[in-house]
Write an enzyme that holds these catalytic residues in place. Structure first.
Site, PDB file in Angstrom:
ATOM      1  N   GLU A   3     125.907 -32.114  45.699  1.00  0.00           N
ATOM      2  CA  GLU A   3     126.278 -32.809  46.898  1.00  0.00           C
ATOM      3  C   GLU A   3     124.925 -33.334  47.114  1.00  0.00           C
ATOM      4  O   GLU A   3     123.934 -32.532  47.380  1.00  0.00           O
ATOM      5  CB  GLU A   3     126.625 -31.786  47.948  1.00  0.00           C
ATOM      6  N   ARG A  10     125.527 -18.113  38.214  1.00  0.00           N
ATOM      7  CA  ARG A  10     124.262 -18.886  38.773  1.00  0.00           C
ATOM      8  C   ARG A  10     123.141 -18.413  37.894  1.00  0.00           C
ATOM      9  O   ARG A  10     122.926 -17.435  37.690  1.00  0.00           O
ATOM     10  CB  ARG A  10     124.183 -18.809  40.138  1.00  0.00           C
ATOM     11  N   LYS A  18     119.007 -24.420  48.571  1.00  0.00           N
ATOM     12  CA  LYS A  18     118.614 -25.618  48.866  1.00  0.00           C
ATOM     13  C   LYS A  18     118.164 -25.688  50.482  1.00  0.00           C
ATOM     14  O   LYS A  18     117.178 -26.104  50.811  1.00  0.00           O
ATOM     15  CB  LYS A  18     119.753 -26.686  48.680  1.00  0.00           C
TER      16      LYS A  18
HETATM   17  P1  ATP Z   1     124.964 -26.116  48.772  1.00  0.00           P
HETATM   18  O1  ATP Z   1     124.913 -24.678  49.107  1.00  0.00           O
HETATM   19  O2  ATP Z   1     124.418 -27.101  49.176  1.00  0.00           O
HETATM   20  O3  ATP Z   1     126.473 -26.326  48.141  1.00  0.00           O
HETATM   21  P2  ATP Z   1     124.533 -25.825  45.706  1.00  0.00           P
HETATM   22  O4  ATP Z   1     123.343 -25.364  45.051  1.00  0.00           O
HETATM   23  O5  ATP Z   1     125.713 -25.282  45.446  1.00  0.00           O
HETATM   24  O6  ATP Z   1     124.289 -26.001  47.245  1.00  0.00           O
HETATM   25  P3  ATP Z   1     125.736 -28.361  44.788  1.00  0.00           P
HETATM   26  O7  ATP Z   1     125.138 -29.657  45.285  1.00  0.00           O
HETATM   27  O8  ATP Z   1     126.988 -28.259  45.278  1.00  0.00           O
HETATM   28  O9  ATP Z   1     124.582 -27.554  45.360  1.00  0.00           O
HETATM   29  O10 ATP Z   1     125.686 -28.019  43.361  1.00  0.00           O
HETATM   30  C1  ATP Z   1     126.095 -28.724  42.255  1.00  0.00           C
HETATM   31  C2  ATP Z   1     126.508 -27.863  41.197  1.00  0.00           C
HETATM   32  O11 ATP Z   1     125.344 -27.243  40.638  1.00  0.00           O
HETATM   33  C3  ATP Z   1     127.537 -27.217  41.567  1.00  0.00           C
HETATM   34  O12 ATP Z   1     128.515 -26.929  40.609  1.00  0.00           O
HETATM   35  C4  ATP Z   1     127.006 -25.680  41.485  1.00  0.00           C
HETATM   36  O13 ATP Z   1     127.763 -24.498  41.017  1.00  0.00           O
HETATM   37  C5  ATP Z   1     125.836 -26.041  40.586  1.00  0.00           C
HETATM   38  N1  ATP Z   1     124.634 -25.128  40.822  1.00  0.00           N
HETATM   39  C6  ATP Z   1     123.960 -24.936  42.009  1.00  0.00           C
HETATM   40  N2  ATP Z   1     122.961 -23.957  42.074  1.00  0.00           N
HETATM   41  C7  ATP Z   1     123.194 -23.346  40.700  1.00  0.00           C
HETATM   42  C8  ATP Z   1     122.229 -22.412  39.941  1.00  0.00           C
HETATM   43  N3  ATP Z   1     121.451 -21.694  40.767  1.00  0.00           N
HETATM   44  N4  ATP Z   1     122.943 -22.094  38.826  1.00  0.00           N
HETATM   45  C9  ATP Z   1     123.613 -22.703  38.250  1.00  0.00           C
HETATM   46  N5  ATP Z   1     124.263 -23.653  38.653  1.00  0.00           N
HETATM   47  C10 ATP Z   1     124.219 -24.159  39.939  1.00  0.00           C
END
Ligand code: ATP
Ligand code: MG
Length: 554
Positions: free
Chosen positions: A33, A259, A269
């Site tokens: 996002e 994660r 974020k």
């Molecule tokens: P938000 O809370 O804004 O949704 P987010 O970190 O999930 O934050 P996204 O942009 O939705 O952000 O993430 C894109 C992809 O990255 C998603 O598929 C998410 O699962 C993955 N992702 C985010 N943080 C991690 C992490 N710490 N480890 C592994 N994958 C991650």
């Protein structure tokens, strides 16, 4: 196709699906996002998704899940594109946006309404929360749940036309208010938001929720294996429900992995944004940030970040990974690849009283101790030079293997010298050391058999240059700065940045280009700053020290 053994459960699943003919080509996607910069956790998700496609000869899309216009921006889109490229990945075809599917998603919402599977609800947010129930109590049906298909179609069309205010109405799926899975309790599909969108402008005043959009976007793109993190496990039944209730062109399957949470690091974020907004760090790409752009500016390499992502594996548990593993990967890569140079961080002048004032000798040194193909560097030697303050003592015991009055030390890649006397300022501080060279000691031990105990770095005061060196360290001094109810702002490492203004660098370092990596001998790995470094005003960032200075403290 033959493959080496699967190294994680995702590879196992995909190999089986290919073998059984369930899928003929693997399609994955990375779906950020655009509401912030990518961080180390995203790097892991990128390496997983692009890595699977690479390994199985498939495709990986890059898709912006841009369903939340208020929090998103072009700045974030641009940074994400740059970061994915920097990591060394290339997405299949065009960059995709959820927003290009808005019409299709809306049409599918209409299908659900027509099937009696969705309804327009007038409960306000607070009422909706009440009706939703809790983890231990079932929810109650909304009083608007039994609206007729005709009325719902009319209301939805009028929501889209902008006839209602924000919050006045939402479109909800009609599933099961008593489901033990909260996500199935008539989740919201569309909400009214009268804000312009960075891609679609003012075309829309209703926007799909992430939950309604995500699986259908995957279906539109023909994603076969929709890989995400564990927090979406409970959403999977909902995604499957949408897919089975809609005439979608494909059936993506979702798989979740744990994660990545490195120690001493935050990966939320929202919290990273707070560090930026409060001015605790200098922007999203501050070299102390765990963002991809921060790591880049810090001097981490794409190869090392990718190596780390591989090293830690991909599992179904949300464990903490020691950040020292990331640092290890960086050190290893830079040790192998970074040219060497000398930098004196706390300059102390040495005058070689026997060395002619007008003489400048061109010594040469290898750029890398074990990689001759990286060439040599010119190392001008002169009567006046700088060594590090910490490398000199008037008196010292045997453990101090550097320069001591009356004793010898080797200047790295140059002569052995012996210290004779010091000049002090009014406070009694040593400001200059007078010494002499031991003849014929370049590459040789002294002829009189009195060997120096140590080797120190130096820079010619005549030919060297001054530089700004930013000494970065871990941003947090607590292994789990935001665990539980801890306030991460209280665990900022006060030593995370120390700026040295008048360091001295050897001439070869003055020719560095932005983003060039070096080992400053005996000091650590450094990179010429991506933005602030120029030939006139060299600026280097410390990427990482030579050794892990944190492990002994733990
Ligand atoms: P938000 O809370 O804004 O949704 P987010 O970190 O999930 O934050 P996204 O942009 O939705 O952000 O993430 C894109 C992809 O990255 C998603 O598929 C998410 O699962 C993955 N992702 C985010 N943080 C991690 C992490 N710490 N480890 C592994 N994958 C991650
Ligand atoms: Mg997310």
């Amino acid at each position: 196709m033959e493959h080496s053994p699967a190294s994680n459960f995702l590879e196992t699943v995909i190999a089986e699906d290919l073998a059984s003919g369930k899928v003929s080509e693997v399609v994955t996607r990375f779906p950020p996002e655009p509401n912030g910069y990518l961080h180390i956790g995203h790097a892991k998700a990128i390496s997983v998704n692009f890595g699977l496609a690479e390994r199985f000869g498939g495709r990986c899309n890059l898709r912006f899940d841009d369903t939340n216009p208020e929090k998103e921006s072009q700045e974030f889109i641009d940074s994400i594109l740059e970061d994915v490229r920097w990591l060394g990945y290339d997405w299949a075809g065009e960059v995709r946006f959820a927003s290009t599917y808005f019409q299709q998603l809306y049409d599918w919402a209409v299908v659900l309404v027509e099937q009696g599977d969705a309804y327009v609800c007038d409960l306000n947010a607070e009422q909706a929360r009440e009706y939703r129930g809790t983890l231990t109590e079932p929810g109650r049906n909304s009083p608007f749940r039994e609206r007729s298909v005709e009325e719902n179609l009319d209301l939805l069309a009028r929501m889209k036309a902008g006839e209602f205010a924000e919050g006045e109405k939402v479109l909800r799926a009609r599933i099961d208010m008593a489901s033990p899975n909260m996500n199935m309790r008539d989740p919201i599909l569309y909400r009214i938001r009268k804000v312009a969108h960075h891609q679609t402008g003012t075309d829309w005043v209703i926007y799909p929720t992430y939950d309604f959009a995500h699986g259908q976007e995957d279906a539109i793109e023909g994603v076969t294996h929709s890989v995400c993190t564990l927090e979406f496990e409970d959403h999977r039944p909902l995604y499957d429900w949408f897919i089975s209730h809609l005439p979608v062109p494909a059936t993506p399957r979702q798989f979740e992995f744990g994660r990545l949470n490195p120690s001493y690091t935050i990966t939320s974020k929202r919290k990273l944004k707070q560090l930026v907004d409060d001015g605790t760090v200098n922007g999203w790409d501050d070299p102390r940030m765990p963002t991809v752009s921060g790591m880049r500016r810090r001097g981490f390499t794409p190869a090392a970040v990718r190596k780390f992502c591989d090293m830690i594996g991909t599992t179904r548990s949300d464990g903490v990974v020691d950040v020292a593993m990331l640092e290890f990967a960086i050190r290893e890569d830079l040790n192998d690849n970074a040219p060497r140079g000398m930098c004196v961080l706390n300059p102390l002048k040495v005058v070689l009283t026997d060395y002619p004032a007008d003489q400048l000798e061109q010594l040469v040194a290898p750029s890398h101790p074990s990689r001759p193909e990286l060439g040599e560097r010119q190392l001008p030697f002169s009567r006046e030079l700088f060594i590090d303050e910490d490398d000199f003592r008037e008196e010292a015991n045997k453990k101090f293997k550097r320069l001591v009055l009356g004793k010898r030390v080797r200047l790295r890649n140059a002569y052995v010298i012996e210290a004779d006397s010091v000049v002090k300022d009014e406070q009694g501080r040593v400001v200059e050391v007078h010494a002499h060279t031991i003849p014929d000691t370049i590459g040789n031990d002294p002829a009189d058999g009195i060997k120096p105990k140590g080797v120190i770095q130096w820079v010619s005061a005549t030919a060297g240059r001054q530089a700004t060196v930013r000494l970065y360290d871990r941003l947090f001094n607590d292994p789990a700065p935001d665990k539980g109810d801890k306030n991460f702002m209280e665990h900022i490492n006060p030593e995370s940045l120390r700026e040295v203004i008048g360091a001295w660098i050897e001439p070869s370092l003055a020719a560095a280009l932005p983003e060039q990596h070096f080992q400053f001998e005996r000091e650590g790995y450094f990179v010429a700053d991506r933005f602030d470094h120029t030939g006139e005003a060299p600026v280097f960032n410390r990427t990482i020290g030579l050794r892990d200075s944190w492990s002994d403290q733990a």
